[in-house]
Design a protein around this motif. Structure first.
Motif, PDB file in Angstrom:
ATOM      1  N   ASP A  87       0.827  -1.205   0.000  1.00  0.00           N
ATOM      2  CA  ASP A  87       0.000   0.000   0.000  1.00  0.00           C
ATOM      3  C   ASP A  87       0.864   1.259   0.000  1.00  0.00           C
ATOM      4  OD1 ASP A  87       0.745  -1.016   2.512  1.00  0.00           O
ATOM      5  OD2 ASP A  87      -0.776   0.139   3.566  1.00  0.00           O
ATOM      6  N   TYR A  88       2.153   1.102   0.312  1.00  0.00           N
ATOM      7  CA  TYR A  88       3.093   2.224   0.243  1.00  0.00           C
ATOM      8  C   TYR A  88       4.266   1.891  -0.665  1.00  0.00           C
ATOM      9  CZ  TYR A  88       0.619   5.069   3.595  1.00  0.00           C
ATOM     10  OH  TYR A  88      -0.334   5.856   4.196  1.00  0.00           O
ATOM     11  N   SER A  89       3.940   1.329  -1.809  1.00  0.00           N
ATOM     12  CA  SER A  89       4.939   1.034  -2.834  1.00  0.00           C
ATOM     13  C   SER A  89       4.262   1.085  -4.195  1.00  0.00           C
ATOM     14  CB  SER A  89       5.564  -0.353  -2.608  1.00  0.00           C
ATOM     15  OG  SER A  89       6.520  -0.653  -3.592  1.00  0.00           O
ATOM     16  N   GLY A  90       4.903   1.721  -5.168  1.00  0.00           N
ATOM     17  CA  GLY A  90       4.320   1.810  -6.491  1.00  0.00           C
ATOM     18  C   GLY A  90       4.363   0.482  -7.219  1.00  0.00           C
ATOM     19  N   SER A  91       3.399   0.237  -8.098  1.00  0.00           N
ATOM     20  CA  SER A  91       3.327  -0.960  -8.947  1.00  0.00           C
ATOM     21  C   SER A  91       2.935  -2.189  -8.127  1.00  0.00           C
ATOM     22  CB  SER A  91       4.657  -1.233  -9.666  1.00  0.00           C
ATOM     23  OG  SER A  91       5.156  -0.059 -10.273  1.00  0.00           O
ATOM     24  N   ASP A  92       2.262  -3.121  -8.774  1.00  0.00           N
ATOM     25  CA  ASP A  92       1.884  -4.375  -8.118  1.00  0.00           C
ATOM     26  C   ASP A  92       2.912  -5.451  -8.456  1.00  0.00           C
ATOM     27  OD1 ASP A  92       0.575  -6.364  -6.751  1.00  0.00           O
ATOM     28  OD2 ASP A  92      -0.902  -6.735  -8.325  1.00  0.00           O
TER      29      ASP A  92
END
Length: 400
Positions: free
Chosen positions: A227-232
């Motif tokens: 939830d606090y990192s870009g991209s899945d």
């Protein structure tokens, strides 16, 4: 001279620590090495990261592109130290910035010295799910700002962040979380800080800053704090959603963007006014698809800075609102396409500035996730009353 002393001290520490370390070095991206005391009363992970950025941009009008510019720079260069002291319930983080962009912004309130310290914070889990933070670190503001610059989906953060974020400050924070059901998690955060940004050393002007944030995760925690990192990058098997709401009040603020921007000076010292900021944001991830949305709004009790006789100084609080929508899809485990739409609407009657809209397309190659990646993006900025801008960026990011 101070920088040389810092680098020399850090280098000597690293050499001595490596010599004393009996275990093998961690895997790439997990820190340069990890130290644990023989009696397990402390630990320290030491890491480093760098970002190398090249930018080309042009002004544009109906006749085409003109006024080309190009630059290359070390966008970020940082050393990170974190671990626990005495007990795993007492954690710490220290992050130092070494690039010009990291340490710029010196003033008489920072003794006109480079601002090396980004984070210097203790985190004490004193009871149950309650954690007390003490020191200088990011305030619980908009999601995009709290996401580490090394974990971004595109080359850099949006214009909404640059215009409205409340960044870092010195103070205390209380954090807590609880479950409404087996999966539904609620996180609460409250902070009291100086209200003038990081590395202020000569006391506190004006009042203090009060920040409250609540987050809802109805489907449980994301993998690896996604939830606090870009991209899945973890390709969430089940859909995950996080919604956050922040209210920030900077009482008697003396800067024109809450705790950011420039000081508002007048004939008796500094103009003070209450500045309030709202953030509403969300992060959604599922099977390689991600969507992040943010809305920001800033208002002030009296946005026009004045002298003691009521005359205007010319400084104005940057009141208005912004919207950022960003999405991405991993076409493979290591390649991602992303897009972003950003809209800035400062109050033209107060600030004299027109609306801005920016459209960005990004392409990322994740060699080892966010720890080693190559990113590029193309942005078109449409500004009312000014020349539009086309910008192309290319960046290499490496974390040890």
């Amino acid at each position: 001279m101070k920088l040389k002393l810092i680098l020399t001290s850090v280098s000597m520490f690293l050499v001595l620590s490596l010599h004393a370390q009996e275990t093998n070095a961690p895997k790439f991206g997990k820190g340069l090495f990890n130290l644990v005391g023989k009696d397990s009363t402390f630990s320290m992970k030491i890491g480093a990261r760098m970002q190398f950025l090249t930018i080309s941009q042009w002004n544009s009008n109906k006749d085409g592109l003109y006024n080309p510019e190009a630059s290359s720079l070390v966008r970020r260069a940082r050393l990170k130290f974190d671990g626990f002291a005495y007990t795993p319930k007492l954690k710490y983080k220290l992050e130092l910035g070494l690039s010009n962009r990291d340490i710029s912004g010196a003033s008489e309130f920072t003794h006109n010295s480079p601002r090396y310290i980004l984070d210097a914070v203790l985190k004490w889990n004193f009871h149950g799910n309650f954690v007390l933070w003490l020191g200088q670190t990011k305030l619980p503001g908009n999601r995009e700002r709290v996401i580490s610059s090394g974990n971004l989906q595109q080359v850099d953060r949006s214009l909404v962040n640059s215009r409205f974020n409340i960044d870092r400050d010195m103070g205390v924070q209380l954090r807590h979380h609880f479950k409404l059901s087996d999966k539904f998690i609620v996180k609460e955060m409250f902070a009291i800080s100086q209200g003038e940004g990081r590395n202020v050393t000569t006391g506190n002007l004006g009042g203090h800053q009060y920040t409250s944030r609540i987050e809802f995760l109805p489907f449980g925690n994301f993998a690896s704090k996604g939830d606090y990192s870009g991209s899945d990058l973890k390709f969430e098997e089940d859909a995950k959603l996080a919604i956050g709401i922040t209210y920030d009040l900077n009482n008697n603020a003396v800067k024109n963007r809450s705790n950011q921007g420039s000081y508002m000076r007048n004939d008796v010292g500094f103009y003070e006014t209450n500045i309030s900021t709202w953030f509403i944001d969300a992060m959604y991830k599922h099977k390689g698809f991600s969507l992040m949305a943010e809305y920001a709004s800033r208002d002030a009790k009296d946005p026009f800075a004045k002298n003691s006789d009521g005359s205007l100084t010319g400084d104005i609080v940057q009141v208005g609102n912004g919207l950022n929508l960003q999405t991405g899809y991993l076409v493979s485990k290591t390649v991602e396409l992303s897009g972003r739409y950003t809209s800035i609407q400062l109050d033209e009657n107060i600030t004299g500035k027109g609306s801005e809209k920016q459209y960005t397309l990004g392409l990322s190659k994740y060699i080892l996730g966010h720890k080693l990646k190559i990113q590029s993006d193309v942005s078109y900025l449409d500004v009312v009353g000014k020349a539009n801008n086309l910008m192309v960026r290319f960046q290499v990011d490496i974390h040890f």
